[in-house]
Structure formats: C-alpha cells, structure tokens
Scaffold this motif. Sequence first.
Motif, PDB file in Angstrom:
ATOM      1  N   ALA A  87       0.840  -1.205   0.000  1.00  0.00           N
ATOM      2  CA  ALA A  87       0.000   0.000   0.000  1.00  0.00           C
ATOM      3  C   ALA A  87       0.871   1.250   0.000  1.00  0.00           C
ATOM      4  O   ALA A  87       0.667   2.174   0.768  1.00  0.00           O
ATOM      5  CB  ALA A  87      -0.930  -0.007   1.213  1.00  0.00           C
ATOM      6  N   GLY A  88       1.877   1.259  -0.885  1.00  0.00           N
ATOM      7  CA  GLY A  88       2.638   2.480  -1.146  1.00  0.00           C
ATOM      8  C   GLY A  88       1.870   3.296  -2.193  1.00  0.00           C
ATOM      9  O   GLY A  88       0.700   3.012  -2.491  1.00  0.00           O
ATOM     10  N   ILE A  89       2.540   4.282  -2.750  1.00  0.00           N
ATOM     11  CA  ILE A  89       1.856   5.137  -3.728  1.00  0.00           C
ATOM     12  C   ILE A  89       1.389   4.306  -4.930  1.00  0.00           C
ATOM     13  O   ILE A  89       0.252   4.435  -5.392  1.00  0.00           O
ATOM     14  CB  ILE A  89       2.798   6.280  -4.181  1.00  0.00           C
ATOM     15  N   GLY A  90       2.263   3.426  -5.423  1.00  0.00           N
ATOM     16  CA  GLY A  90       1.915   2.622  -6.599  1.00  0.00           C
ATOM     17  C   GLY A  90       0.726   1.712  -6.342  1.00  0.00           C
ATOM     18  O   GLY A  90      -0.238   1.674  -7.117  1.00  0.00           O
ATOM     19  N   GLY A  91       0.778   0.977  -5.215  1.00  0.00           N
ATOM     20  CA  GLY A  91      -0.299   0.034  -4.908  1.00  0.00           C
ATOM     21  C   GLY A  91      -1.624   0.746  -4.695  1.00  0.00           C
ATOM     22  O   GLY A  91      -2.676   0.273  -5.155  1.00  0.00           O
ATOM     23  N   LEU A  92      -1.580   1.894  -4.028  1.00  0.00           N
ATOM     24  CA  LEU A  92      -2.840   2.596  -3.733  1.00  0.00           C
ATOM     25  C   LEU A  92      -3.440   3.235  -4.982  1.00  0.00           C
ATOM     26  O   LEU A  92      -4.666   3.234  -5.160  1.00  0.00           O
ATOM     27  CB  LEU A  92      -2.614   3.659  -2.648  1.00  0.00           C
ATOM     28  N   VAL A  93      -2.590   3.788  -5.856  1.00  0.00           N
ATOM     29  CA  VAL A  93      -3.143   4.372  -7.094  1.00  0.00           C
ATOM     30  C   VAL A  93      -3.753   3.259  -7.949  1.00  0.00           C
ATOM     31  O   VAL A  93      -4.861   3.398  -8.485  1.00  0.00           O
ATOM     32  CB  VAL A  93      -2.061   5.157  -7.884  1.00  0.00           C
ATOM     33  N   ALA A  94      -3.042   2.135  -8.032  1.00  0.00           N
ATOM     34  CA  ALA A  94      -3.591   1.012  -8.813  1.00  0.00           C
ATOM     35  C   ALA A  94      -4.914   0.554  -8.205  1.00  0.00           C
ATOM     36  O   ALA A  94      -5.910   0.337  -8.915  1.00  0.00           O
ATOM     37  CB  ALA A  94      -2.588  -0.136  -8.852  1.00  0.00           C
ATOM     38  N   ALA A  95      -4.946   0.425  -6.880  1.00  0.00           N
ATOM     39  CA  ALA A  95      -6.164  -0.061  -6.218  1.00  0.00           C
ATOM     40  C   ALA A  95      -7.342   0.878  -6.474  1.00  0.00           C
ATOM     41  O   ALA A  95      -8.442   0.432  -6.827  1.00  0.00           O
ATOM     42  CB  ALA A  95      -5.915  -0.200  -4.720  1.00  0.00           C
ATOM     43  N   ALA A  96      -7.090   2.184  -6.311  1.00  0.00           N
ATOM     44  CA  ALA A  96      -8.189   3.143  -6.475  1.00  0.00           C
ATOM     45  C   ALA A  96      -8.687   3.150  -7.919  1.00  0.00           C
ATOM     46  O   ALA A  96      -9.901   3.178  -8.176  1.00  0.00           O
ATOM     47  CB  ALA A  96      -7.728   4.539  -6.056  1.00  0.00           C
ATOM     48  N   GLY A  97      -7.753   3.108  -8.870  1.00  0.00           N
ATOM     49  CA  GLY A  97      -8.144   3.131 -10.289  1.00  0.00           C
ATOM     50  C   GLY A  97      -8.889   1.861 -10.689  1.00  0.00           C
ATOM     51  O   GLY A  97      -9.909   1.907 -11.384  1.00  0.00           O
ATOM     52  N   LEU A  98      -8.397   0.716 -10.232  1.00  0.00           N
ATOM     53  CA  LEU A  98      -9.019  -0.565 -10.625  1.00  0.00           C
ATOM     54  C   LEU A  98     -10.388  -0.728  -9.962  1.00  0.00           C
ATOM     55  O   LEU A  98     -11.347  -1.189 -10.595  1.00  0.00           O
ATOM     56  CB  LEU A  98      -8.097  -1.732 -10.246  1.00  0.00           C
TER      57      LEU A  98
END
Length: 373
Positions: free
Chosen positions: A8-19
């Motif tokens: 749940a770093g920046i990459g994981g959270l942006v991916a999660a929110a977008g998906l």
Amino acid sequence: MRIGIIGAGIGGLVAAAGLQADGHEVTVYERRDAPGAVGAGLTLFGNAFSALDAIGLGGPVRAVSADALGRMRSGQRRPSGEWLVSVPPGSGPEVRSLHRAELHSALLARLAAGTARAGRTAQVDPGGEPVVTVDGVPERFDLVVAADGMRSGARRTWGLDRGVRYAGYTAWRGVTASRGHLADEAGETWGAGARIGIVPLPDDRVYWFAVLTAAEGADFGDEPAVLRARFGSWHAPIPALLDATPPTALLRHDIYDLAALPPRFVAGRGVLLGDAAHAMTPDLGQGAGQAIEDAATLVLLLRGARPLDAALHEYDLSRRRRTRTLWRGSRLAGRVAQASSPAAVAARDALMRAMPAGAAVRASARIARWPRP
Ligand SMILES: Cc1cc2nc3c(=O)[nH]c(=O)nc-3n(C[C@H](O)[C@H](O)[C@H](O)COP(=O)(O)OP(=O)(O)OC[C@H]3O[C@@H](n4cnc5c(N)ncnc54)[C@H](O)[C@@H]3O)c2cc1C
C-alpha cells in the motif's frame, strides 16, 4: 476481475483506487500495521497528473498539493546563492508538491472500506499463478499486482531480481515546523559532494532534502549538528530551514536503485509495479511519478476488450521502455549533482552556467510527458 495487490505504497494505492473505480474486486495487502505514509514531501510532475487524470484521481491529488513551486524562480544555485541555471517563474512544466502522508490519506479515502488489509505480509506464487499467500493461507485472484517496493519479495520469487546498488550518497528529508520561509525562490543548491533542495508545501511549510556523498551505512552521530556544519554557511534560507526543522522530523535513507532492471515486468498472471519494477535514484524526482504511470497504464489496458495476456504484454513492453530511460537518467543526474572533486565541480558548474534556461526547461518537459497507452 479479482485483483490482489501487494503493497500500500503510492503505486499500490493508485492502482487499487483506479481498478476499483472500474468495477474490479480489489484487495490490498500491506505488511505494515497501518497503510499510512513514511516520508516527508514529494514533487510530482505533469506526467503523474496526466496519468492520475486518466483514471479519475487527478482532482483528489491536486486538492492536497500545491503549484507554488512552479510559480517560483527555481533551477540550480551554488552554495553562495549564485544561480547556475535560473528558471523563471511559470516557465517550467507542471509541477506540484505535497506531503506524502496527505497523498496516502487522499488515496486511501478513495478505497471502499476493507479493501486495504494492514499487518499482512503477502507472498506470490513462484510459477506466476495469481495466488497470494498470507500466513500460509492462499487466496486466488485473476491477477496479482506486486507493488511491494524496491526490495520486492515478488521480484525475487519470480526470478526477476538483479539486486540493488548503493548510489554512493545518503539523503535527509525534513519538513519545517514553521511556515513562510520562502518568498519566491526554490530549487536545488549544489556544492562538492553535497546538495540541498527546497520545495514549498501546500500549507506554506517547507520540505527540504539534503544529500551527502558517504560510505554505505555510515553513522553520522548527531545528525542535525552534521547538517548544520555542512550546510549552515550556505545561502539563505538554508540555515533557517535547518533550524526550523525539529530533529524528530528528520528522516535519512542511504540511496539505492536497482542494479539492473528486471528482464520482464510480468510473470504469468503477476505484474511488477512501481519501485518493485524499476526503483531509480530520486535525482529526477520521478520514482513515484513512474509508479503512478504504471498504475494508470495497467488500469487503462485492463479497460480494453483485448485478452488479459495481451494487455499484460503491452504493459510489460511499454513500461520497460519508458522506465529504462528514467532509471538511467536518474543515475546520471545523481552522478553529476554529487560531483565532489574540485575539477569535476568546476567543470559541472561551468557547463550549467552555459546552459540556457530554455534547454533545461525543454529537457524536463520531455521527461514530464506520459506515454498514454
Ligand atoms: C529521498 C527520496 C526522495 C524522493 N523524492 C521523490 C519525488 O520528489 N518524486 C517522486 O516521484 N519520487 C520520489 N522518490 C521516489 C518515491 O518515493 C518512490 O519511487 C515511491 O514511493 C515508490 O512507491 P511504491 O509504491 O512503488 O513503493 P513503496 O513506497 O516502497 O511501497 C511498497 C509497499 O509495499 C509494502 N510491502 C513490501 N513487501 C510486502 C509484502 N511482502 N507484503 C505486504 N506488503 C509489502 C511496504 O511496506 C510498502 O508499504 C523519492 C525517494 C527517496 C528515497
């Protein structure tokens, strides 16, 4: 699609929110007890915002960031304050600055309750099956996204790890407790084996980073005293910024990047994303920007009607092409900025002085363009 995301770093959270916004069923596993942020400030360029806009996250991230940096004179200075490259206010590409904790909060607020599971150390399947195992319990997905950072366990398990490399310098980051230190100038100041960068935050506090060439793992003892001894005689407002930063708000990290990029960013039904795929030195300020580009690229490719394997193949090709240039460029930029011998510093400074501001602006504008899929 059911998608498991590790980290749940920046990459994981942006991916999660977008998906999740696209209707995918998303679970994020984070090994830390709270999926909050460690870190100080951050700058994001126009490429990150193009990518965030494409997946509906540009607004929330702009709301917690400031464009003050772009409205200030910036560029590179010498410790005396003499400008080597002076970029006039408003002439560079879009750049915004923010506090990492606020970025994390803004992204977490986009996720449905229960999406992020903290305190869960997750493992991937060595064969690239879309399975995530936590505490010995496997869970099957359609796709696994490994956004587990520079020392990614997934990259190792998938046989894609080529190790990390110490860059030769260590970086402190701080945020002032008081406000209003900057009038209309920011940017970086370069000395010999030492530099400092100044970035305005949205609430008028200042984020700064100081970098010293040092042996890996060096022990500096009284770190605030070391910083004052090294940077206390540099131009204003540097000494005042150091004094305005509580020692408890200082972070220091030795700087590493991946020794070599993984030969692939995709393993079966698993993908590497962010630092796990391409950790680069922070010298171009693009690590988080590239994690965001990865995430938006994946979201858009999964929107298409093409088969999953074809989408992953395109993710792999396009993201390896884009990030290789920046990973290399960051390394080079770090070497130049950390030059330490008198001859190298004199040559660097002469070259910088001779560079028209327009050329510097064009070079950063080229970097700040997201190759949208
Ligand atoms: C000094 C410094 C300054 C920087 N400045 C900038 C800047 O101005 N602009 C910019 O764009 N970039 C900057 N960067 C780079 C940026 O911080 C990183 O590129 C970015 O944070 C990477 O995000 P990530 O999500 O890929 O990885 P990370 O932030 O490392 O997140 C990975 C997450 O995965 C979790 N995790 C790891 N393993 C597991 C596991 N097995 N199970 C569950 N969870 C796990 C970790 O706990 C972590 O929360 C800077 C970096 C440094 C060091």
